[in-house]
Design a protein around this motif. Sequence first.
Motif, PDB file in Angstrom:
ATOM      1  N   PRO A  41     -20.283  17.460 -13.366  1.00 42.96           N
ATOM      2  CA  PRO A  41     -20.626  18.343 -14.481  1.00 42.96           C
ATOM      3  C   PRO A  41     -21.503  17.634 -15.509  1.00 42.96           C
ATOM      4  CG  PRO A  41     -18.516  17.347 -14.910  1.00 42.96           C
ATOM      5  CD  PRO A  41     -19.031  16.725 -13.629  1.00 42.96           C
ATOM      6  N   ASN A  43     -21.717  16.732 -19.486  1.00 45.78           N
ATOM      7  CA  ASN A  43     -20.720  16.552 -20.542  1.00 45.78           C
ATOM      8  C   ASN A  43     -20.947  17.464 -21.739  1.00 45.78           C
ATOM      9  OD1 ASN A  43     -19.372  14.500 -19.137  1.00 45.78           O
ATOM     10  ND2 ASN A  43     -20.789  12.957 -19.891  1.00 45.78           N
ATOM     11  N   GLU A  44     -22.169  17.942 -21.891  1.00 43.30           N
ATOM     12  CA  GLU A  44     -22.505  18.781 -23.035  1.00 43.30           C
ATOM     13  C   GLU A  44     -23.343  19.964 -22.569  1.00 43.30           C
ATOM     14  OE1 GLU A  44     -24.416  16.509 -26.049  1.00 43.30           O
ATOM     15  OE2 GLU A  44     -22.684  15.218 -26.421  1.00 43.30           O
ATOM     16  N   ILE A  45     -23.533  20.909 -23.458  1.00 46.33           N
ATOM     17  CA  ILE A  45     -24.401  22.040 -23.143  1.00 46.33           C
ATOM     18  C   ILE A  45     -25.846  21.648 -23.420  1.00 46.33           C
ATOM     19  CG2 ILE A  45     -22.575  23.681 -23.687  1.00 46.33           C
ATOM     20  CD1 ILE A  45     -24.047  24.314 -26.285  1.00 46.33           C
ATOM     21  N   VAL A 180     -27.307  24.595 -18.988  1.00 45.39           N
ATOM     22  CA  VAL A 180     -25.937  24.233 -18.624  1.00 45.39           C
ATOM     23  C   VAL A 180     -25.016  24.682 -19.749  1.00 45.39           C
ATOM     24  CG1 VAL A 180     -24.358  22.363 -18.056  1.00 45.39           C
ATOM     25  CG2 VAL A 180     -26.745  22.248 -17.314  1.00 45.39           C
ATOM     26  N   SER A 181     -24.040  25.506 -19.428  1.00 48.69           N
ATOM     27  CA  SER A 181     -23.131  26.058 -20.437  1.00 48.69           C
ATOM     28  C   SER A 181     -21.716  25.556 -20.204  1.00 48.69           C
ATOM     29  CB  SER A 181     -23.154  27.589 -20.378  1.00 48.69           C
ATOM     30  OG  SER A 181     -22.590  28.047 -19.158  1.00 48.69           O
ATOM     31  N   PRO A 182     -20.846  25.722 -21.198  1.00 44.09           N
ATOM     32  CA  PRO A 182     -19.445  25.297 -21.009  1.00 44.09           C
ATOM     33  C   PRO A 182     -18.731  26.059 -19.903  1.00 44.09           C
ATOM     34  CG  PRO A 182     -19.946  25.607 -23.339  1.00 44.09           C
ATOM     35  CD  PRO A 182     -21.107  26.156 -22.575  1.00 44.09           C
ATOM     36  N   PRO A 185     -20.649  24.369 -16.033  1.00 40.30           N
ATOM     37  CA  PRO A 185     -21.175  23.026 -16.301  1.00 40.30           C
ATOM     38  C   PRO A 185     -21.606  22.243 -15.062  1.00 40.30           C
ATOM     39  CG  PRO A 185     -18.797  22.953 -16.287  1.00 40.30           C
ATOM     40  CD  PRO A 185     -19.181  24.383 -16.001  1.00 40.30           C
TER      41      PRO A 185
END
Length: 285
Positions: A41, A43-45, A180-182, A185
């Motif tokens: 994944p 780690n952040e958006i 990339v979203s929560p 991810p």
Amino acid sequence: MKRFSTSLRCVLVATCCFPMMCAFAEELEGFTEPYRRVDVPANEIGVLSQVLVCEGDSVLASQLLARLDDSVLRASLEVARAAKDALGTRRGAEADVKMREKQLASYRELHERGNASVREFDRSESEYQKAIARLQAIDEDLEIRRLEYERAKAQVENRRIEAPVDGVVVEIVKDSGEFVSPTDPIVMQVVQLDQLKAVFSVPLAYCDYVKVGETIDMRIGRANRAIKGVVEYLSPVADAESASVRVKIRIANEQRTLQSGVAVRWVLNAPTVRLSETEPQNGTR
């Protein structure tokens, strides 16, 4: 009674060592799988600015696979670095401390000779203490700036997407320019193939003869190639419906000569037992 003894021998596998010894055996079949399958994944958006690998590429643990856009964070990092390295104010405060220290020493000497009043000496000491306090405040401010720089640096590093294990990229889910979203991810999938695993459902009757850590012999593929594995996990919970227990076998594959997804067979033998123990004693019915 003789018919019972003969039929019993038919369901036993005779051993080669002792004519009066037999062993129960059962062939179990499973399939090889990657030892680990990791959905990698972010780690952040953010928006993916780079994807540096392709499907099928071999990667090493901690290798950079992709990166989120970090242009704003890098600008903040440069500001934090400049603030951390700005030492002019501290040098001025340090010089002031040295000057106040010399003045205090001079007033102390004059005071001891009776050429300076107590008030003058106290004022000089007060100025010296204030100079030290200013220098300490500047040092504390510089420490805060250093920590802010480390935070900005960590935020930039957090935009990196790295390989969690040595392995092979088998799927790229998102490409450069995608968001990339929560809730979504996952960027790609990496599998570890330098070791494989095979999972078997072992009948309860054989579970007492399987030990974690023991090495076992197996056959793999259509060619029935002989390989060895190590019992890594024996489930403490049995499946009531199938009357079996889940057992995981680890298979070494450093050269990657074994393929994942291939059938593997394990002939599981129970300890040998004497045929006389299974037959009724003479004179019994």
